[in-house]
Design a protein around this motif. Structure first.
Motif, PDB file in Angstrom:
ATOM      1  N   GLY B 155       0.575  -1.442   0.192  1.00 58.38           N
ATOM      2  CA  GLY B 155       0.009   0.058  -0.090  1.00 58.38           C
ATOM      3  C   GLY B 155       0.871   1.291   0.217  1.00 58.38           C
ATOM      4  O   GLY B 155       0.576   2.368   0.430  1.00 58.38           O
ATOM      5  N   THR B 203      -4.867   4.410  14.626  1.00 61.86           N
ATOM      6  CA  THR B 203      -5.585   4.100  13.507  1.00 61.86           C
ATOM      7  C   THR B 203      -4.440   3.369  12.155  1.00 61.86           C
ATOM      8  O   THR B 203      -4.900   2.614  11.556  1.00 61.86           O
ATOM      9  N   ALA B 206      -3.999   0.092  13.427  1.00 62.51           N
ATOM     10  CA  ALA B 206      -5.183  -1.040  12.763  1.00 62.51           C
ATOM     11  C   ALA B 206      -4.963  -1.294  11.258  1.00 62.51           C
ATOM     12  O   ALA B 206      -5.367  -2.363  10.926  1.00 62.51           O
ATOM     13  N   GLN B 207      -4.557  -0.362  10.547  1.00 62.50           N
ATOM     14  CA  GLN B 207      -4.162  -0.683   9.083  1.00 62.50           C
ATOM     15  C   GLN B 207      -3.133  -1.600   9.059  1.00 62.50           C
ATOM     16  O   GLN B 207      -3.168  -2.599   8.166  1.00 62.50           O
TER      17      GLN B 207
ATOM     18  N   TYR C 268     -13.901  11.130  12.414  1.00 66.83           N
ATOM     19  CA  TYR C 268     -12.649  10.622  13.017  1.00 66.83           C
ATOM     20  C   TYR C 268     -12.724  10.021  14.252  1.00 66.83           C
ATOM     21  O   TYR C 268     -11.885   9.118  14.708  1.00 66.83           O
ATOM     22  N   ALA C 271     -13.363   6.452  13.625  1.00 69.16           N
ATOM     23  CA  ALA C 271     -12.295   5.714  13.040  1.00 69.16           C
ATOM     24  C   ALA C 271     -11.264   5.318  14.231  1.00 69.16           C
ATOM     25  O   ALA C 271     -10.942   4.210  14.401  1.00 69.16           O
ATOM     26  N   LEU C 272     -10.993   6.303  15.073  1.00 68.65           N
ATOM     27  CA  LEU C 272     -10.248   6.160  16.235  1.00 68.65           C
ATOM     28  C   LEU C 272     -10.706   5.072  17.054  1.00 68.65           C
ATOM     29  O   LEU C 272     -10.001   4.176  17.690  1.00 68.65           O
ATOM     30  N   LEU C 273     -11.996   5.342  17.676  1.00 75.39           N
ATOM     31  CA  LEU C 273     -12.388   4.135  18.343  1.00 75.39           C
ATOM     32  C   LEU C 273     -12.383   2.573  17.772  1.00 75.39           C
ATOM     33  O   LEU C 273     -12.066   1.622  18.591  1.00 75.39           O
ATOM     34  N   ALA C 275     -10.463   1.724  15.650  1.00 81.85           N
ATOM     35  CA  ALA C 275      -8.973   1.166  15.590  1.00 81.85           C
ATOM     36  C   ALA C 275      -8.326   0.478  16.810  1.00 81.85           C
ATOM     37  O   ALA C 275      -7.555  -0.059  16.865  1.00 81.85           O
ATOM     38  N   ARG C 290     -16.062  -1.735  11.791  1.00 80.79           N
ATOM     39  CA  ARG C 290     -14.663  -1.632  11.387  1.00 80.79           C
ATOM     40  C   ARG C 290     -14.431  -0.518  10.381  1.00 80.79           C
ATOM     41  O   ARG C 290     -14.904  -0.495   9.306  1.00 80.79           O
ATOM     42  N   ARG C 292     -11.053   1.451   8.580  1.00 78.20           N
ATOM     43  CA  ARG C 292      -9.645   1.317   8.431  1.00 78.20           C
ATOM     44  C   ARG C 292      -9.391   2.713   7.494  1.00 78.20           C
ATOM     45  O   ARG C 292      -9.644   2.769   6.153  1.00 78.20           O
ATOM     46  N   LEU C 293      -8.853   3.631   7.773  1.00 74.00           N
ATOM     47  CA  LEU C 293      -8.109   4.850   7.242  1.00 74.00           C
ATOM     48  C   LEU C 293      -7.259   4.426   6.433  1.00 74.00           C
ATOM     49  O   LEU C 293      -6.670   3.451   6.343  1.00 74.00           O
ATOM     50  N   SER C 294      -6.907   5.292   5.564  1.00 71.82           N
ATOM     51  CA  SER C 294      -6.018   5.349   4.723  1.00 71.82           C
ATOM     52  C   SER C 294      -4.688   6.362   5.002  1.00 71.82           C
ATOM     53  O   SER C 294      -4.931   7.300   5.279  1.00 71.82           O
ATOM     54  N   GLY C 295      -3.508   5.796   4.743  1.00 71.49           N
ATOM     55  CA  GLY C 295      -2.220   6.587   5.102  1.00 71.49           C
ATOM     56  C   GLY C 295      -2.230   7.211   6.492  1.00 71.49           C
ATOM     57  O   GLY C 295      -2.796   6.546   7.287  1.00 71.49           O
ATOM     58  N   ARG C 312      -8.819  12.177   4.811  1.00 68.58           N
ATOM     59  CA  ARG C 312      -8.997  10.799   5.089  1.00 68.58           C
ATOM     60  C   ARG C 312     -10.354  10.399   5.223  1.00 68.58           C
ATOM     61  O   ARG C 312     -10.595   9.331   5.950  1.00 68.58           O
ATOM     62  N   ASP C 359      -8.036   2.034   3.021  1.00 67.06           N
ATOM     63  CA  ASP C 359      -6.603   1.819   2.686  1.00 67.06           C
ATOM     64  C   ASP C 359      -6.780   0.938   1.586  1.00 67.06           C
ATOM     65  O   ASP C 359      -7.180  -0.123   1.489  1.00 67.06           O
ATOM     66  N   ALA C 361      -4.361  -0.607  -0.286  1.00 66.95           N
ATOM     67  CA  ALA C 361      -3.870  -2.088  -0.073  1.00 66.95           C
ATOM     68  C   ALA C 361      -4.723  -3.075   0.599  1.00 66.95           C
ATOM     69  O   ALA C 361      -4.901  -4.025   0.081  1.00 66.95           O
ATOM     70  N   LEU C 362      -5.285  -2.407   1.647  1.00 69.05           N
ATOM     71  CA  LEU C 362      -6.114  -3.502   2.474  1.00 69.05           C
ATOM     72  C   LEU C 362      -7.492  -3.779   1.827  1.00 69.05           C
ATOM     73  O   LEU C 362      -7.608  -5.044   1.639  1.00 69.05           O
TER      74      LEU C 362
END
Lengths: 325, 353, 370
Positions: B155, B203, B206-207, C268, C271-273, C275, C290, C292-295, C312, C359, C361-362
């Protein structure tokens, strides 16, 4: 890169100017009449007046300083003739152009420095790396112990011992002397061999210790462990990963040593009775020869500043995180 | 492929499928203060394609164990005893050359802090491609293509351009992705991940955790996942080993160990950490005292000075006799089976909220 | 650049807590970046904190959470005046201390104390524990009844250390014990507010709980207000009655514990919780959304325009780039629960029909696996 060079070079010019000013005005705090000094003992007042005028000592100090500095850039005229840029004035003592005196002595200083440098880098870094590679073994202990002892020696101590051994007792070598590298390469080499060996011995010991300790430090870095975890060969990891990180401190010290040696190795020159920049510097300050002292000071400062810039460029080359700005 | 027929030494779980099996491993370091028993009689197995979680606090020996598996300990200060058998091959006695062939190839490793674990002096791409060239004999060009493929897989956007970047030009999460790419480039059978997400933001963690799991599916590698975080381990591992003072004190499947833990230390870990779904009125129950010194570990059970259940064991067994970790599911504790279960249900579970 | 947030109403502390002790409005800290040629000049700024509004009530514990680079630690240092704010206002007990001089600050300094993350570097290794704890008293000219030494012994006992260890040096203590020394030092001046910056994150799991319990005891029994700064959401939840979530120098959501953890509105916060890896003690707890953010988090030197999270965010629209969302109470939220979002989420953390995986890749790997 260009910006960096412009900034640093202009900075160097400013520093040179300040060093010049500092030396010049400090010299004038000496309660001495330079004309009297130049004239010698039994000197008539007329002679003094002539000398004073010839040397420009009748003008205000600031004017004298200004003329000196302008001379470096654009040359100056003296009763002896035109002194072309970079003109560092006329020696009070000998009446020669200072620049010519320096250029006369510089080949020896350069030979001494470069020859010594080659030897002590080769041996110093070599044995240092060896000790780091064999850390904890007998080799390491011998190397570390020897370098510890040798680095505490001084040239004026080791020099006479080596001279006595190689020259006076065995007659294997001749007393150190200066010869032109172009006219008599063999004589040049043989003449400087002993000073090189003595100088290099002490520096080698210091570089061994430094190379060993920085390598050992680098070998404990996590990225070195990662490289091993990838299956890279130990030798590869040693020379590619650890060595690269050791270069920064090593290059720093080389830069400092080099600039110090180029501005005159006083002790070495006196020990082996050689006439280089160092001897010139000592003569200049002993005879209170202002132009000569100024000249040697600025000449040395030039090397220090230039090597500083070169070392910074080397940092940027070695470590991609360093940016020249 | 290989069947493991090791019978000597302490018996541990795992059947014939065990791909890595460690038996009675002891790692000692000689220091100025004395001998540090970093790992003291540890046995475990890892099955092909499965994830073994190793959880423990600093000084529990979890990282040392895994460096030893790869032979990355310092041979001058560390002495290693016991057996490490990987795919039928004994590693403790293997030569450096044999280990080099294994590292980065059959067994790869991911470290905690990707900033210090990558060399600042070389491009990310070069560092990823290096083991591929070394182990497969690929040309520079092939290795570059493969590294770019791996960067893409983990990624990294614009992998072909980022190949030539230096680690400091990557963000923290991207650096760890690059580490993963580097570890997986030779398609290893075993991946050792030592606290791979501890230095990352939640975060990003998690990724990365999900990415590791998904990549494991694709590459079929077994993973040893080392962490101090029970939450992370519960997401990642199939089996779990709890380490304390250089020893394994409890083992079983993640589900078993986290839902019906048997060792007082595991109880302590669970009840000392707050949970998102926990009852905030319920105070945390810390483990009293401090982790033991590895120079002078406590006699008997190393946990006994901090354990609240020693009085339940008759005699001075806790301080006098080292409890053994049974094969399979179990805990190295002198409490009997019934006690372990009742104490957890009656005293510990209610506290977990 | 972005203006201060226009906040119409001051957010009062939750019911039950006393009056406002500390209030922060539009707090901003920009660290300048110098560069350029030939003369170096300011070429930009790290916008570490950019218009933060926050209140802490007397005796209240407020949590400040967010990921690295969100400005939570800088905020703490601004409030304790270890850093000089670029803009904004800090009011402590009705007194404006934003730019108060050393002398004006003196009486307040003793009331606001700080506990640091690293128990190793925050204690002077050459001083005994006694000296470390008593020096704040000496600096502030406070002479407790019964003498300084008695007081230090009391404090040591209070934080669970042996008072006999008065003359020992920090290196003789473990990490957890050192953090207790840090707490004792903070308590020496009878503070009303303690800013605790990641006080347990350098400690082992089994030791964390000891320190958390100690801080909780201090907060409850002595009525000291806390600004608890941490990245561990579970610990903050355990400790704080009210929380502020920060992202890239801004507060994106603030509210009481239940609102933030069970009824979050900002994407956000969701997303935080989502994760946070949670130990599943039984099968029920698995029913969480679930995301999953990117980057990674963008650079605070060039933060995104409008809403800083938009780059994001899965709900971002054009409006998010042009208009910065104000921190307000949005419909469906309870009183005191403020969210800075144009397109807020539903107030629940239960799992969704479809996971949000940004993400690339995910997403690719998971699509392949299906």
């Amino acid at each position: 890169m260009l910006q960096f060079l412009i900034r640093r070079l202009s900075g160097a010019v400013v520093i040179m100017f300040l060093i010049g000013a500092f030396t010049f005005f400090l010299f004038y705090t000496i309660p001495q009449d330079f004309a009297q000094l130049a004239c010698g003992k039994n000197c008539s007042p007329e002679n003094i007046a002539v000398i004073r005028e010839n040397l420009g000592l009748d003008k205000p100090i600031t004017t004298q300083f200004w003329e000196f500095m302008v001379g470096i850039v654009s040359g100056r005229d003296f009763p002896q003739g035109h002194c072309s840029a970079p003109c560092l004035g006329v020696s009070f003592d000998s009446g020669e152009f200072v620049w010519d005196s320096i250029m006369d002595r510089f080949p020896l200083t350069l030979s001494l420095t470069v020859g010594g440098l080659v030897i002590f880098l080769l041996f110093g870094l070599g044995t240092g790396l060896l000790a780091a590679w064999k850390r904890g073994t007998a080799v390491d202990k011998v190397v570390s112990g020897a370098s510890m002892v040798l680095s505490s020696f001084q040239i004026y101590f080791l020099g006479p011992i080596v001279l006595s051994l190689l020259v006076y007792q065995t007659g294997w070598l001749e007393n150190p002397k200066e010869a032109s590298i172009t006219d008599d390469p063999a004589g040049w080499f043989m003449g400087l061999l002993i000073p090189w060996i003595v100088m290099a011995t002490i520096f080698t010991a210091q570089y061994t210790r430094m190379a060993r300790s920085t390598m050992i430090e680098q070998l404990q870095e996590e990225h070195v462990r990662t490289a091993r975890a990838k299956g890279m060969r130990q030798r590869y990891v040693f020379f590619r990963y650890a060595w690269r990180g050791s270069l920064i401190p090593i290059v720093t010290i080389i830069g400092m040593d080099l600039s110090a040696l180029l501005s005159g190795a006083v002790v070495t020159e006196y020990t082996f009775d050689l006439a280089g920049i160092g001897r010139l510097a000592v003569t200049g300050s002993l005879t209170k020869d202002l132009p000569l002292t100024m000249g040697v000071m600025l000449f040395g400062a030039f090397f220090i500043l230039i090597l500083n810039i070169i070392v910074d460029l080397a940092y940027a080359y070695i470590d991609p995180r360093v940016r020249l700005a | 492929m290989t069947t493991l027929t090791k019978t000597e030494g302490e018996k541990a779980p795992g059947g014939p499928e065990a791909f890595l099996s460690v038996r009675d491993l002891r790692v000692r370091f000689s220091t100025e203060d004395g001998i540090v028993k970093a790992v003291d009689g540890l046995s475990f197995d890892v099955e092909r394609g499965k994830t073994l979680g190793i959880v423990g606090e600093s000084g529990s020996g979890k990282s040392v164990t895994n460096l030893t598996v790869l032979g990355l300990h310092n041979p001058k200060t560390a002495t290693v005893e016991g057996e490490i058998v990987l795919d039928g091959k004994e590693l403790v006695t293997a030569t450096e050359k044999e280990m080099e062939k294994l590292r980065g190839n059959k067994v790869a490793m991911i470290f905690q802090d990707p900033l210090t674990a990558l060399s600042p002096y070389y491009t990310v791409g070069r560092q990823i491609a290096e083991p591929f060239m070394k182990h497969t004999g690929a040309s520079k060009k092939e290795a570059r293509a493969r590294a770019i493929e791996m960067l893409d897989k983990v990624g990294i956007p614009q992998p072909a351009t980022r190949f030539d970047d230096y680690p400091h030009q990557f963000s923290g999460g991207m650096r760890q992705r690059a580490m993963i790419a580097m570890a997986l480039i030779c398609d290893p059978d075993l991946l050792i991940a030592d606290e791979p997400t501890t230095a990352l933001d939640v975060t990003v963690q998690a990724q990365i955790l999900d990415l590791l799991k998904d990549l494991q599916q694709e590459f079929g590698s077994a993973i040893i996942f080392i962490t101090h975080d029970l939450g992370v381990i519960s997401k990642m591992a199939d089996d779990l080993l709890v380490m304390y003072s250089g020893r394994a004190v409890e083992r079983g499947s993640v589900r078993e160990v986290l839902r019906a833990p048997q060792h007082p230390y595991t109880w302590g870990l669970l009840s000392s950490m707050p949970r998102l779904g926990g009852d905030t009125a319920q105070a945390l129950t810390p483990i009293p005292g401090t982790p033991p010194s590895l120079l002078n570990p406590p006699s008997g059970c190393p946990f006994h000075p901090r354990c609240g259940f020693t009085s339940e064991v008759s005699g001075n067994r806790c301080s006098g006799e080292r409890p053994l970790l049974p094969a399979g599911r179990g805990a190295a504790c002198h409490l009997d089976h019934e006690q372990k279960s009742t104490f957890f249900i009656e005293q510990i579970k209610p506290r977990l909220g | 650049m972005s203006d201060k947030l226009t906040l119409p109403k001051p957010q009062g502390p939750v019911d039950g807590a006393g009056e406002t002790l500390l209030s922060v409005e539009g707090l901003t800290k920009h660290f300048p970046i110098y560069g350029g040629f030939p003369i170096k000049r300011k070429v930009g700024a790290v916008q570490a904190v950019d218009g933060v509004d926050l209140t802490v009530g007397t005796g209240e514990s407020v949590g400040l959470v967010g990921e690295s680079g969100c400005g939570k630690s800088t905020t703490g240092r601004l409030i304790t005046r270890l850093l000089e704010p670029t803009a904004g206002k800090i009011t402590y007990a009705g007194q404006d201390i934003t730019h108060a001089s050393r002398r004006q600050l003196a009486p307040v300094r003793s009331e606001i104390q700080m506990i640091f993350q690293d128990p190793y570097s925050s204690l002077n290794p050459r001083q005994t524990v006694g000296t470390i704890i008593k020096s704040p008293m000496e600096v502030n000219g406070i002479k407790p009844a019964g003498g300084v030494e008695t007081r230090v012994r009391e404090l040591l006992e209070l934080v669970g250390l042996n008072p006999e260890h008065y003359n020992r040096f920090p290196h003789e203590f473990s990490g957890g014990q050192r953090q207790r020394i840090g707490v004792a030092r903070a308590l020496a001046l009878n503070p009303k507010l303690i800013v605790a910056d990641e006080p347990v994150s350098a400690l082992d799991v089994s030791i964390q709980a000891q320190v958390v319990n100690l801080l909780q005891k201090v907060q409850e029994e002595m009525g000291i207000a806390f600004l608890f700064i941490a990245h561990d959401l579970a610990i903050v939840r355990h400790f704080s009655q009210r929380l502020a979530v920060m992202y890239l120098g801004k507060v994106v959501e603030v509210g009481d514990r239940d609102s933030i953890y069970n009824r979050p509105r900002h994407p956000y916060t969701h997303a935080l919780l989502s994760a946070v890896p949670e130990v599943a003690l039984d099968d029920e707890t698995e029913d969480r959304e679930r995301i999953r953010l990117s980057g990674d988090v963008p650079s605070p030197i060039h933060p995104p325009s409008g809403c800083r999270f938009r780059t994001r965010c899965w709900k971002a629209q054009d409006k998010c780039a042009t208009e910065e969302p104000p921190l307000v109470q949005i419909s469906g939220s309870r009183a005191g629960h403020l969210t800075a979002c144009h397109f807020p989420e539903d107030p629940t953390t239960e799992s969704r029909a479809e996971d949000i995986v940004l993400d690339p890749a995910l997403a690719a790997l998971e699509k392949e696996a299906e």
